[in-house]
Design an enzyme around this catalytic site. Structure first.
Site, PDB file in Angstrom:
ATOM      1  N   SER A  29       0.972  -1.089  -0.029  1.00 48.89           N
ATOM      2  CA  SER A  29       0.348  -0.172  -0.087  1.00 48.89           C
ATOM      3  C   SER A  29       1.112   1.664  -0.254  1.00 48.89           C
ATOM      4  CB  SER A  29      -0.924   0.204   1.146  1.00 48.89           C
ATOM      5  OG  SER A  29      -1.555  -1.204   1.245  1.00 48.89           O
ATOM      6  N   ASP A  88       8.564   3.930   5.633  1.00 46.48           N
ATOM      7  CA  ASP A  88       8.372   5.298   5.527  1.00 46.48           C
ATOM      8  C   ASP A  88       9.549   4.995   5.932  1.00 46.48           C
ATOM      9  OD1 ASP A  88       6.192   5.970   5.718  1.00 46.48           O
ATOM     10  OD2 ASP A  88       5.540   4.439   7.051  1.00 46.48           O
ATOM     11  N   GLU A 107      -0.742  -5.295   6.154  1.00 48.35           N
ATOM     12  CA  GLU A 107       0.657  -5.276   5.112  1.00 48.35           C
ATOM     13  C   GLU A 107       1.360  -6.462   6.422  1.00 48.35           C
ATOM     14  OE1 GLU A 107       1.307  -1.465   5.674  1.00 48.35           O
ATOM     15  OE2 GLU A 107       1.693  -1.131   3.717  1.00 48.35           O
TER      16      GLU A 107
HETATM   17  O1  DER Z   1       1.701   3.193   5.225  1.00 44.90           O
HETATM   18  C1  DER Z   1       2.444   1.615   4.087  1.00 44.90           C
HETATM   19  O2  DER Z   1       2.656   1.473   4.496  1.00 44.90           O
HETATM   20  C2  DER Z   1       3.151   1.823   3.225  1.00 44.90           C
HETATM   21  O3  DER Z   1       3.023   1.186   2.583  1.00 44.90           O
HETATM   22  C3  DER Z   1       4.297   2.978   3.612  1.00 44.90           C
HETATM   23  O4  DER Z   1       5.250   2.550   4.515  1.00 44.90           O
HETATM   24  C4  DER Z   1       4.977   3.340   1.947  1.00 44.90           C
HETATM   25  O5  DER Z   1       4.432   4.951   1.559  1.00 44.90           O
HETATM   26  P1  DER Z   1       4.752   5.411   0.511  1.00 44.90           P
HETATM   27  O6  DER Z   1       5.641   4.483  -1.014  1.00 44.90           O
HETATM   28  O7  DER Z   1       3.878   6.314   0.069  1.00 44.90           O
HETATM   29  O8  DER Z   1       5.547   6.478   1.357  1.00 44.90           O
END
Ligand code: DER
Length: 207
Positions: A29, A88, A107
């Site tokens: 995600s 992140d 996730e």
């Molecule tokens: O919320 C989540 O776990 C997302 O995978 C995050 O870790 C990464 O989001 P981004 O690709 O928009 O930076």
């Protein structure tokens, strides 16, 4: 390179290196994964790959459906060949902070069901120690009624208003013992490889 272009580089490299025919693929995600789904779709069409996708969120499910990819779930495919997701922040031990988008529990479940968990990120996520780049702390998912007692327990144990200040892995397992905690956004010892899209247009991997 701008971060978005760097995300795309990482996503394409990961899909090109880890996707092959007859696979069950966990789809992460966030924003970086969108580029991976674009590339996955391109390859499925061009190479007529037989791929089944398992989403990690409502957003991932929509991505799969909108791209005309085959949607499945853990009931039908409890074992995945590979899961690809963003992060992140990533430290040198491949410990991740995830959950900025709020679906960390799904996730982590999907990542845990995959033989290979591959992370894709732009250079801003590349960190020496968690908390250096990512300033929003570690997401902890709780059931609503537990919010205050868990916040107080975390604040008591780690200080501040539940802002993570210390040993992240300690935080992960300790906070899982606070009643009402569902999951934390610390993915410890799960990622097999991270693909970083770099500012100079290169792709760096960390195993
Ligand atoms: O919320 C989540 O776990 C997302 O995978 C995050 O870790 C990464 O989001 P981004 O690709 O928009 O930076």
């Amino acid at each position: 390179l701008m971060a978005e272009e760097a995300k795309k580089l990482a996503a394409y490299a990961a899909v090109d290196n880890h996707i092959q025919n007859n696979q069950v693929v966990g789809v992460g995600s966030g924003s970086t994964i969108v580029y991976a789904v674009d590339r996955l779709t391109e390859r499925v069409r061009q190479e007529k790959l037989n791929i089944v996708c398992v989403p990690t969120s409502f957003q991932a499910r929509q991505l799969i459906l909108q791209h005309g990819l085959t949607l499945s779930d853990l009931d039908r495919h409890p074992e995945l060949d590979v899961a690809i997701d963003g992060a992140d922040e990533v430290d040198t031990a491949l410990t991740l902070i995830k959950g900025g988008g709020g679906c960390l529990t799904q996730e982590k479940i999907v990542a845990g069901c995959a033989k290979h968990f591959i992370v894709i990120a732009d250079y801003r996520k590349d960190s020496k120690a968690l908390g250096q780049q990512w300033k929003k702390g570690v997401p902890v998912e709780v059931i609503p009624m537990a919010y205050v007692p868990v916040s107080r327990a975390i604040a008591r144990r780690f200080g501040g208003e539940a802002v993570l200040r210390m040993a992240v892995t300690q935080m992960n397992c300790l906070s899982l013992f606070f009643k009402g905690v569902v999951e934390t956004g610390l993915f410890v010892g799960m990622a097999e490889r991270v693909y970083f899209g770099m500012e100079d247009g290169s792709v760096k991997t960390r195993d």
